[in-house]
Design a protein around this motif. Structure first.
Motif, PDB file in Angstrom:
ATOM      1  N   PRO A  24       4.246  -7.411   7.623  1.00  0.00           N
ATOM      2  CA  PRO A  24       3.954  -6.279   6.738  1.00  0.00           C
ATOM      3  C   PRO A  24       5.180  -5.752   5.999  1.00  0.00           C
ATOM      4  N   PHE A  25       6.352  -5.796   6.638  1.00  0.00           N
ATOM      5  CA  PHE A  25       7.562  -5.351   5.954  1.00  0.00           C
ATOM      6  C   PHE A  25       7.907  -6.285   4.797  1.00  0.00           C
ATOM      7  N   VAL A  26       7.620  -7.567   4.973  1.00  0.00           N
ATOM      8  CA  VAL A  26       7.907  -8.541   3.923  1.00  0.00           C
ATOM      9  C   VAL A  26       7.006  -8.294   2.713  1.00  0.00           C
ATOM     10  N   PRO A  30       8.786  -5.071  -0.682  1.00  0.00           N
ATOM     11  CA  PRO A  30       8.815  -5.569  -2.062  1.00  0.00           C
ATOM     12  C   PRO A  30       7.778  -4.897  -2.969  1.00  0.00           C
ATOM     13  N   ALA A  31       6.634  -4.523  -2.410  1.00  0.00           N
ATOM     14  CA  ALA A  31       5.642  -3.800  -3.215  1.00  0.00           C
ATOM     15  C   ALA A  31       6.213  -2.455  -3.666  1.00  0.00           C
ATOM     16  N   GLY A  32       6.914  -1.775  -2.775  1.00  0.00           N
ATOM     17  CA  GLY A  32       7.560  -0.519  -3.153  1.00  0.00           C
ATOM     18  C   GLY A  32       8.646  -0.720  -4.189  1.00  0.00           C
ATOM     19  N   ILE A  33       9.380  -1.810  -4.073  1.00  0.00           N
ATOM     20  CA  ILE A  33      10.434  -2.100  -5.048  1.00  0.00           C
ATOM     21  C   ILE A  33       9.815  -2.416  -6.414  1.00  0.00           C
ATOM     22  N   ILE A  34       8.693  -3.119  -6.420  1.00  0.00           N
ATOM     23  CA  ILE A  34       8.003  -3.413  -7.683  1.00  0.00           C
ATOM     24  C   ILE A  34       7.524  -2.124  -8.339  1.00  0.00           C
ATOM     25  N   VAL A  35       6.972  -1.203  -7.542  1.00  0.00           N
ATOM     26  CA  VAL A  35       6.540   0.088  -8.085  1.00  0.00           C
ATOM     27  C   VAL A  35       7.739   0.841  -8.655  1.00  0.00           C
ATOM     28  N   SER A  71       5.701   2.010  -0.344  1.00  0.00           N
ATOM     29  CA  SER A  71       6.156   1.170   0.764  1.00  0.00           C
ATOM     30  C   SER A  71       5.766   1.780   2.109  1.00  0.00           C
ATOM     31  N   GLY A  72       5.992   3.087   2.269  1.00  0.00           N
ATOM     32  CA  GLY A  72       5.622   3.764   3.515  1.00  0.00           C
ATOM     33  C   GLY A  72       4.127   3.803   3.726  1.00  0.00           C
ATOM     34  N   LEU A  73       3.366   3.984   2.653  1.00  0.00           N
ATOM     35  CA  LEU A  73       1.916   4.022   2.749  1.00  0.00           C
ATOM     36  C   LEU A  73       1.354   2.678   3.200  1.00  0.00           C
ATOM     37  N   LEU A  74       1.836   1.608   2.598  1.00  0.00           N
ATOM     38  CA  LEU A  74       1.368   0.275   2.985  1.00  0.00           C
ATOM     39  C   LEU A  74       1.790  -0.076   4.411  1.00  0.00           C
ATOM     40  N   THR A  75       2.993   0.344   4.781  1.00  0.00           N
ATOM     41  CA  THR A  75       3.454   0.082   6.149  1.00  0.00           C
ATOM     42  C   THR A  75       2.616   0.863   7.157  1.00  0.00           C
ATOM     43  N   ALA A  76       2.287   2.101   6.834  1.00  0.00           N
ATOM     44  CA  ALA A  76       1.456   2.904   7.733  1.00  0.00           C
ATOM     45  C   ALA A  76       0.055   2.325   7.857  1.00  0.00           C
TER      46      ALA A  76
END
Length: 141
Positions: A24-26, A30-35, A71-76
């Motif tokens: 999930p971190f992988v 990157p999804a947060g970085i893209i945003v 990033s935090g939302l997807l990780t949660a």
């Protein structure tokens, strides 16, 4: 012979558990970085149209906050049981990526404003975890 198959299955289980913990971190970071990059692109378009240089730092801070929030939302969502801890880990990893990119490409010294940005990233990532509710257990009747 029995112990070899048991050892092999234990190794496979350990690899699967490690894969489940880090995969999930992988995806999430990157999804947060893209945003963040997309928000910065939008901000650059706005700043090019409106000539206010003070908006650059504000837009960069907002973009970082939105990216770390995603990033935090997807990780949660991936780690519902340990969502607060994993949100913090996601924020710290996001900050480490920012620090490494800053050192490699920009070679700027870390200033007070940098620390403010990193704190905003961590708080935003942890704050996103409050929006994810734990799964409800089904009770048998």
């Amino acid at each position: 012979m029995q112990t070899d198959s048991t050892t092999t299955s234990q190794n496979t289980q350990q690899k699967n558990k490690l894969y489940q913990q880090w995969f999930p971190f992988v995806i999430c970071i990157p999804a947060g970085i893209i945003v963040t990059v997309l928000c910065l692109l939008l901000a650059s378009i706005v700043v090019s149209r409106v000539d206010i240089p003070a908006l650059v730092s504000v837009f960069s801070l907002i973009s970082l906050a939105l990216g770390s929030f995603v990033s935090g939302l997807l990780t949660a969502m991936a780690f519902r049981k340990e969502k607060f801890v994993m949100g913090a880990v996601s924020g710290v990893l996001f900050c480490l990526i920012l620090i490494v990119l800053n050192i490699l490409f920009f070679r700027e010294p870390i200033t007070i404003m940098s620390f403010v940005k990193y704190i905003v990233v961590i708080i935003s990532s942890i704050g996103a975890t409050y929006f994810i509710k734990p799964k409800k257990r089904k009770t048998k009747r």
